[in-house]
Design a protein around this motif. Structure first.
Motif, PDB file in Angstrom:
ATOM      1  N   ARG A 143      23.535  55.167  18.191  1.00 12.07           N
ATOM      2  CA  ARG A 143      23.549  53.653  18.473  1.00 12.07           C
ATOM      3  C   ARG A 143      22.377  53.265  17.398  1.00 12.07           C
ATOM      4  O   ARG A 143      21.335  54.058  17.475  1.00 12.07           O
ATOM      5  CB  ARG A 143      23.071  53.311  19.678  1.00 12.07           C
ATOM      6  CG  ARG A 143      24.191  53.781  20.648  1.00 12.07           C
ATOM      7  CD  ARG A 143      23.669  53.265  22.188  1.00 12.07           C
ATOM      8  NE  ARG A 143      23.398  51.953  22.355  1.00 12.07           N
ATOM      9  CZ  ARG A 143      24.123  51.062  22.744  1.00 12.07           C
ATOM     10  NH1 ARG A 143      25.506  51.046  23.116  1.00 12.07           N
ATOM     11  NH2 ARG A 143      23.695  49.714  22.904  1.00 12.07           N
ATOM     12  N   LYS A 144      22.789  52.234  16.602  1.00 13.64           N
ATOM     13  CA  LYS A 144      21.526  51.766  15.558  1.00 13.64           C
ATOM     14  C   LYS A 144      20.995  50.400  15.956  1.00 13.64           C
ATOM     15  O   LYS A 144      21.632  49.713  17.086  1.00 13.64           O
ATOM     16  CB  LYS A 144      22.240  51.710  14.211  1.00 13.64           C
ATOM     17  CG  LYS A 144      22.689  52.903  13.644  1.00 13.64           C
ATOM     18  CD  LYS A 144      23.049  52.957  12.386  1.00 13.64           C
ATOM     19  CE  LYS A 144      21.706  52.896  11.386  1.00 13.64           C
ATOM     20  NZ  LYS A 144      22.071  53.097  10.009  1.00 13.64           N
ATOM     21  N   SER A 170      20.203  46.476  16.533  1.00 12.25           N
ATOM     22  CA  SER A 170      20.900  45.273  16.264  1.00 12.25           C
ATOM     23  C   SER A 170      19.977  44.325  15.686  1.00 12.25           C
ATOM     24  O   SER A 170      19.178  43.813  16.527  1.00 12.25           O
ATOM     25  CB  SER A 170      21.695  44.747  17.562  1.00 12.25           C
ATOM     26  OG  SER A 170      22.535  45.688  17.911  1.00 12.25           O
ATOM     27  N   SER A 178      30.658  43.293  23.550  1.00 10.92           N
ATOM     28  CA  SER A 178      29.942  44.752  23.606  1.00 10.92           C
ATOM     29  C   SER A 178      30.484  45.673  22.680  1.00 10.92           C
ATOM     30  O   SER A 178      29.808  46.243  21.859  1.00 10.92           O
ATOM     31  CB  SER A 178      29.746  45.380  24.906  1.00 10.92           C
ATOM     32  OG  SER A 178      29.014  46.310  24.959  1.00 10.92           O
ATOM     33  N   GLU A 185      28.665  57.804  18.791  1.00 14.28           N
ATOM     34  CA  GLU A 185      27.521  58.514  19.435  1.00 14.28           C
ATOM     35  C   GLU A 185      26.177  58.199  19.058  1.00 14.28           C
ATOM     36  O   GLU A 185      25.047  58.746  19.417  1.00 14.28           O
ATOM     37  CB  GLU A 185      27.722  60.039  19.354  1.00 14.28           C
ATOM     38  CG  GLU A 185      27.780  60.477  17.991  1.00 14.28           C
ATOM     39  CD  GLU A 185      29.114  60.465  17.297  1.00 14.28           C
ATOM     40  OE1 GLU A 185      29.072  61.184  16.361  1.00 14.28           O
ATOM     41  OE2 GLU A 185      29.942  60.035  17.947  1.00 14.28           O
ATOM     42  N   TRP A 197      27.277  47.201  14.070  1.00 13.56           N
ATOM     43  CA  TRP A 197      25.982  47.888  13.792  1.00 13.56           C
ATOM     44  C   TRP A 197      26.056  49.241  13.968  1.00 13.56           C
ATOM     45  O   TRP A 197      25.099  49.946  12.950  1.00 13.56           O
ATOM     46  CB  TRP A 197      24.907  47.276  14.934  1.00 13.56           C
ATOM     47  CG  TRP A 197      24.627  45.873  14.707  1.00 13.56           C
ATOM     48  CD1 TRP A 197      25.044  44.758  15.862  1.00 13.56           C
ATOM     49  CD2 TRP A 197      24.024  45.123  13.736  1.00 13.56           C
ATOM     50  NE1 TRP A 197      24.592  43.886  15.418  1.00 13.56           N
ATOM     51  CE2 TRP A 197      23.936  44.013  14.292  1.00 13.56           C
ATOM     52  CE3 TRP A 197      23.312  45.705  12.565  1.00 13.56           C
ATOM     53  CZ2 TRP A 197      23.149  42.652  13.433  1.00 13.56           C
ATOM     54  CZ3 TRP A 197      22.925  44.555  11.815  1.00 13.56           C
ATOM     55  CH2 TRP A 197      22.724  43.263  12.251  1.00 13.56           C
ATOM     56  N   ASP A 198      26.650  50.078  14.585  1.00 12.12           N
ATOM     57  CA  ASP A 198      26.779  51.356  14.725  1.00 12.12           C
ATOM     58  C   ASP A 198      27.360  52.072  13.298  1.00 12.12           C
ATOM     59  O   ASP A 198      28.534  51.366  13.072  1.00 12.12           O
ATOM     60  CB  ASP A 198      27.087  51.950  15.899  1.00 12.12           C
ATOM     61  CG  ASP A 198      26.466  51.613  17.291  1.00 12.12           C
ATOM     62  OD1 ASP A 198      25.308  51.078  16.876  1.00 12.12           O
ATOM     63  OD2 ASP A 198      26.896  51.449  18.258  1.00 12.12           O
ATOM     64  N   ARG A 218      28.797  46.912  18.897  1.00 10.99           N
ATOM     65  CA  ARG A 218      28.546  48.387  18.470  1.00 10.99           C
ATOM     66  C   ARG A 218      29.413  48.905  17.247  1.00 10.99           C
ATOM     67  O   ARG A 218      28.918  49.449  16.759  1.00 10.99           O
ATOM     68  CB  ARG A 218      29.003  49.180  19.653  1.00 10.99           C
ATOM     69  CG  ARG A 218      28.175  48.803  21.142  1.00 10.99           C
ATOM     70  CD  ARG A 218      26.688  49.033  20.941  1.00 10.99           C
ATOM     71  NE  ARG A 218      26.034  49.610  19.785  1.00 10.99           N
ATOM     72  CZ  ARG A 218      24.697  48.786  19.472  1.00 10.99           C
ATOM     73  NH1 ARG A 218      24.440  47.898  20.503  1.00 10.99           N
ATOM     74  NH2 ARG A 218      24.017  49.230  18.450  1.00 10.99           N
TER      75      ARG A 218
END
Length: 661
Positions: free
Chosen positions: A189-190, A192, A175, A187, A182-183, A179
């Protein structure tokens, strides 16, 4: 040298019983010391005699080496049943006040219980802290990929090499890595676009080569399993196998309830080994009532000269070609080999790839290496092509499938090239990438490298500028931008030096090395036909002055590779030298791979028998060496080999034509 003396003193004390050490189990060898890098661990009883013996050994070591043991940095670890009075006495006698067991060694706790989750929880925290420190910087996709592979995914390597991590912990690490990939910020989150499971496939299977921690854990643990299978007489093998495999073997034993974390990890790695292991023997196929007791030796000639063709055709006629391509060697034991490596030795990379593909059941026929990763363009564009094929870009069709009503369209412009793909005939990115591989630039472009990756990139960046900056470009402007970017990248590449001769001869002296008097020279070479699997073998013997003593050639069918043909030619030459009575010889070959295998004491599964024979024949000489030379210096043997292949091929062609008539 002083450390070897220290180890010798400990072994002597173990033999005479003054420092008996400890046993893991009743049938295991006693151990009173272990050496690791700059650390030394001693094991013994807590009685006064053992302490006195250990002090005597350390005193002799200090006097011999001139080094002094640092008592302040040393520690003693006691068993749980040792009372406080005994602990105080041992500390006083050894002059060591620190008590170990509560710290960490190589990042892992020295002592731990059955709750592995508590042991490795700190690993997740360290990975998360490092990932968040990087996300504050503006890293490109390529930069994130390098840092994720080289640092983040490598942080738990030592832990997963030693123990089987809990599945829940592996998911937490996964996890954090997901993150990070992709992020942009912790703070924010984009989306996936591709699952982490897909990203962890090898690049040749459509992934990015990231590591799935659980599968990578098993692949690393399989290294220990492989070492125990190949070297059961080592100290580790004697200790673990005598404790857990007393009445059975490693491949079939089960884990008792009292198994340690380490042994359970080795059994987890065993499942990986089972998927890719094999034996270095010829295939005999499923047994029938007549040949259910048939063995490989029953298909060999009595004198180990080769295969008994009549027996092969009687029992396994449908496997004749596969069997005869194998080169037998009867005076060598069957050996356990890893089938996914040419050397036959297990590697974590191949073990991980096998387990991952076996677990994923991926049926992707697209050639990722040819149409994406081996395309001659910058790494950024290759990554962009990978996103195109995986539909990981925010284009209209992809967004609509995810429930976002956004209009989008693609533009493809005619370019100065031949075989430009037609967009109407391409129903998917896979079809388009495959068609673009046939595209050939016309001379006015001045490009020797593919242009289509840059066209894809310019179309994508122009689309983004139109949507987010309200900037539009004409088709001509976009084509010029693609041409300019491609030319700039091509100009930045280092110029390669052209070699006018074969790569076999590049950077190799065309002069033979000097050979002492009374030393013979053996030149061997082979010619091989890949379609008929036929080979011609040639060898020439000369004296130290280059005067030919004798020469010979031979032919053979069912040779699996050109390297096997080169090895057979060398073996034939050595057999001739032994029969002639030559005692000192220098062997020359223009096969660098073969010479490296022989001089580097390496092995390839397919050549295991031949290399063994070459080693046995080499023992018949008082002096022998193997030297790589250029093809120009090996013309005589090369000519003999090609003539043998030519005559054999013509004979084979005539016999096949007569059968057809």
């Amino acid at each position: 040298m002083c450390t070897e003396v220290l180890s010798g003193l400990c072994h002597k004390a173990l033999e005479n019983g003054s420092l008996p050490g400890v046993k893991v189990a009743r049938n295991c060898p006693p151990i009173n010391h272990l050496l690791f890098a700059d650390d030394t661990m001693f094991f013994g009883k807590s009685n006064t005699a053992s302490c006195a013996t250990l002090l005597s050994i350390l005193d002799r070591y200090e006097k011999a080496s001139g080094q002094c043991i640092n008592r302040a940095k040393s520690a003693i670890t006691f068993s749980s049943k040792t009372n406080q009075e005994c602990r105080t006495r041992v500390k006083r006698e050894l002059n060591i006040n620190n008590e170990g067991g509560i710290g960490k060694y190589l990042g892992l706790p020295e002592h731990f219980g059955r709750r592995k989750r508590d042991i490795f929880a700190s690993i997740v925290d360290r990975i998360r802290q490092r990932a968040q420190s990087w996300t504050s910087r503006f890293l490109s996709g390529a930069g994130k990929m390098v840092l994720l592979k080289s640092v983040l995914a490598a942080m738990p390597t030592y832990a997963v090499l030693c123990f089987k991590l809990p599945v829940s912990l592996c998911k937490q690490i996964q996890s954090v890595l997901t993150r990070f990939w992709w992020d942009v910020k912790p703070e924010l989150r984009k989306m996936s676009w591709i699952s982490w499971d897909r990203l962890t496939f090898p690049k040749s299977a459509g992934g990015l080569g990231f590591r799935e921690i659980e599968v990578f854990n098993d692949a690393l643990l399989a290294k220990h399993t492989w070492q125990l299978l190949k070297n059961p007489t080592s100290l580790l093998g004697q200790t673990l196998l005598n404790k857990y495999c007393k009445d059975t073997d490693l491949l079939t034993c089960s884990a008792p309830n009292s198994s340690s974390h380490g042994w359970r990890g080795i059994l987890a790695g065993r499942d990986v080994i089972r998927k890719g292991m094999g034996w270095s023997v010829a295939p005999i196929g499923p047994p029938t009532a007549q040949n259910q007791d048939l063995k490989v030796k029953d298909l060999l000639l009595p004198a180990a000269a080769g295969w008994n063709v009549d027996e092969i055709r009687r029992h396994l006629p449908h496997h004749e070609e596969q069997i005869r391509k194998l080169i037998p060697c009867t005076d060598q034991e069957d050996e356990l080999v890893w089938l996914l490596e040419k050397s036959g030795s297990y590697s974590t990379k191949s073990g991980y790839a096998l387990t991952k593909l076996h677990k994923g059941n991926l049926n992707d026929v697209f050639n990722w290496k040819r149409f994406v990763w081996n395309v001659e363009c910058s790494p950024k564009i290759k990554h962009f092509l990978w996103k195109l094929k995986n539909e990981a870009l925010a284009v209209g069709d992809t967004l609509i499938r995810r429930g976002m009503q956004v209009d989008g369209r693609k533009v493809w412009d005619l370019v100065p090239a031949l075989a430009v793909p037609s967009l109407q005939s391409c129903n998917s990115m896979e079809d388009l990438l495959t068609a673009c591989a046939r595209l050939t630039n016309l001379p006015p472009t001045g490009l020797a490298k593919p242009l289509y990756p840059w066209i894809f990139w310019v179309l994508w960046t122009s689309r983004n500028q139109l949507r987010f900056e309200d900037k539009s470009f004409s088709e001509t402007e976009m084509l010029n931008k693609a041409l300019k970017a491609a030319k700039e990248w091509q100009a930045s590449l280092p110029q390669r030096k052209q070699c006018s001769v074969s790569s076999k001869d590049c950077h190799v002296s065309k002069k033979l090395p000097l050979v002492p008097d009374n030393v013979s020279m053996l030149f061997s070479d082979a010619a091989w036909n890949a379609s008929s699997l036929a080979g011609g073998l040639g060898c020439v013997y000369t004296d130290s002055k280059g005067i030919c003593c004798f020469e010979g050639n031979d032919n053979r069918r069912y040779i699996a590779s050109a390297l096997a043909a080169e090895a057979l030619a060398l073996r034939a030459g050595l057999l001739q030298a032994v029969s002639t009575g030559i005692k000192e010889v220098v062997c020359f070959s223009d096969s660098k791979c073969l010479i490296d295998l022989i001089t580097g004491h390496k092995s390839v599964v397919a050549l295991r028998g031949i290399l063994h024979d070459i080693g046995v024949l080499s023992a018949s000489f008082t002096s022998i060496s193997f030297v790589f030379i250029s093809r120009v210096c090996n013309e005589s043997a090369d000519r003999l080999a090609k003539n043998a292949l030519f005559l054999f091929t013509n004979t084979l062609f005539e016999s096949e034509n007569s059968i057809v008539r």
